[in-house]
Design an enzyme around this catalytic site. Structure first.
Site: not given
Ligand code: SF4
Length: 488
Positions: A26, A54, A128-129, A270
């Site tokens: 996310c 995302g 996000n997580g 990345y």
């Protein structure tokens, strides 16, 4: 072991055959504007810059004088929004979200922001997580009468906020109580009738930063989204910090960082965009440094260094600079192969990879080539690219990887749910070299990787490389079962 004894093909059914990379799940963005500028449009541009985090769903929620309006759907940001929708989303506070999920969780009801109504009003949140204790919390809440609309763990957070908000005097107390209950990684943006709120978990696993543009305060997963809207970077939200943004500016509450913070080192390898800065470190510089150290750790005689697009390009540059071997472009990536690409059947997969990548024969023919990539997850695509380079006339292909062998699943928001999906989990470096058909293979050491975020003041999570998780995590089987339903 003979490379033929173990076929990488058996790892392919569950993977995106042409894009064998771990996925961030996310990206979040939020804006508070005192002048009621077009916050939805600004959020739209911010999400565009975060699209790499995302690609399956996108959403924006705005606060229009206490009423929350929102739009979310499956698809890329430009597929989900158009002028008509954005013109409808008027207000002075907005939050947005882009989401990636594993197959089972790719559902419209899991798209975010999550908007909830409760006794004291409405709020929207985007996450996000990944919460490692979401299954227990969810079960407990359901036993007490909660009914969930989605299968993602963000709704668990939303439910806890609504439940505690009724009992607590202030919103601040509510959030502290929620943080006390939830465990895992979370960078949250929350929209209330009066405020924009940002929260980063005590370990600081996922990034979140603050920017300023005229009268607008902005929260974003990465600084590249601040650049996209012309905002100035102010600072990162600290691990364990709550920031409350209102007409009176920013108020910070230190809920308490963990004894050792654990920013995800894979953001530098990345996940993040190379033009972002995270916790004061340039992602681009970290990748160059990774390539430089890799060249020292695994030197090789060769004629050309190339990067696997896009993740290996910066590290390849660092490798070339350190080794003195010329840098060139040996592979081309078709940027238009995306989410809607029709998946080829097993027999057509070579064709599928050739559509996604192609070797530049004139650059590599007759040469000893070093190919640098950021990681090898399943190894399926790497094997095909090595073969492609050899078919195009490379005399030798030496694979260099700018991170250590990826061996353990991530429990903090990356879509690797089982060590069975990871080739390095079950095979030695020599075996992997044989399986991918490379003349040699060298991985950056963990010590080397930890030197790459030069100047960083935080600690790192390195669990996917060494299995040392920063907190208790579910058994792999539990993670699998839950991840099918609960990715954020
Ligand atoms: S396990 Fe790996 S990918 Fe997951 S948070 Fe830790 S370093 Fe990042």
């Amino acid at each position: 072991m003979d490379g033929k004894d173990f076929s990488l093909d058996c790892m392919e059914d569950s993977c995106r055959f042409w894009d064998d990379k771990p996925r961030e799940e996310c990206g979040v963005f939020g804006v508070y504007n005192r002048d009621r500028h077009d916050v939805a449009r600004m959020t739209y541009y911010g999400l565009y810059a975060l699209q790499h985090r995302g690609q399956e769903s996108a959403g924006i929620a705005v606060n229009d004088d206490g009423t929350i309006l929102y739009h979310k759907d499956m698809g890329l940001v430009p597929e989900v929004f158009n002028d008509v929708v954005l013109n409808h989303l008027k207000g002075k506070i907005a939050i947005g979200h882009v989401r990636y999920s594993t197959t089972g969780a790719s559902l419209r009801e899991n798209a975010q922001p999550m908007v909830i109504k409760y006794k004291n009003g409405q709020l929207a949140l985007a996450h996000n997580g990944n919460l490692v204790n979401a299954p227990e919390l969810r079960t407990k809440l359901e036993e007490n009468g909660a009914m969930f609309q989605s299968t993602n763990d963000t709704e668990v957070i939303a439910y806890l906020i609504s439940r505690y908000r009724v009992a607590c005097e202030t919103l601040e107390d509510t959030l502290l109580k929620v943080m006390n209950d939830i465990r895992g990684s979370y960078a949250l943006v929350i929209l209330t009738p009066k405020r924009l709120i940002g929260i980063r978990d005590p370990h600081g696993i996922r990034p979140l930063c603050i920017g300023l543009l005229d009268n607008s305060y902005i929260l974003a997963s990465e600084s590249c989204a601040l650049d996209a809207v012309g905002a100035q970077f102010i600072r990162d939200v600290e691990p364990g910090e709550i920031v409350l943004i209102g007409d009176d500016g920013i108020k910070s509450i230190k809920a308490g960082a963990a004894e050792k913070t654990n920013l995800c080192i894979f953001e530098f390898v990345y996940l993040a965009r190379p033009d972002s800065f995270i916790d004061g470190v340039s992602v681009h510089q970290a990748r160059i440094e990774a390539g430089r150290i890799l060249a020292i750790e695994h030197p090789v005689e060769a004629d050309l260094v190339i990067g696997a697009p896009d993740g290996g390009l910066n590290a390849a540059l660092g490798f070339a600079r350190q080794s003195g071997i010329p840098y060139g472009q040996g592979l081309l990536k078709n940027r238009y192969v995306g989410r809607t690409f029709i998946q080829p059947d097993q027999g057509q997969r070579e064709t599928g990879v050739r559509i996604k990548f192609n070797a530049i024969r004139g650059e590599i023919e007759g040469k000893r080539v070093v190919m640098v990539d950021d990681s090898i997850v399943r190894g399926t695509t790497t094997r095909r690219i090595v073969q492609m380079l050899k078919n195009a006339g490379a005399r030798e292909v030496h694979m260099r990887v700018s991170s250590p062998p990826y061996k353990y699943p991530c429990h903090f928001g990356i879509d690797i749910s089982s060590s069975k999906q990871l080739v390095a989990s079950n095979h030695s470096v020599d075996e992997i070299a044989k399986m991918i058909g490379a003349d040699s293979l060298g991985y950056l050491s963990l010590e080397g990787l930890l030197q790459t975020p030069v100047g960083s003041r935080c600690g790192f999570c390195t669990a996917c490389f060494n299995g040392m998780y920063p907190m208790e995590v579910p058994e792999e089987g539990n993670k699998l079962a839950f991840s099918r339903n609960a990715k954020t």
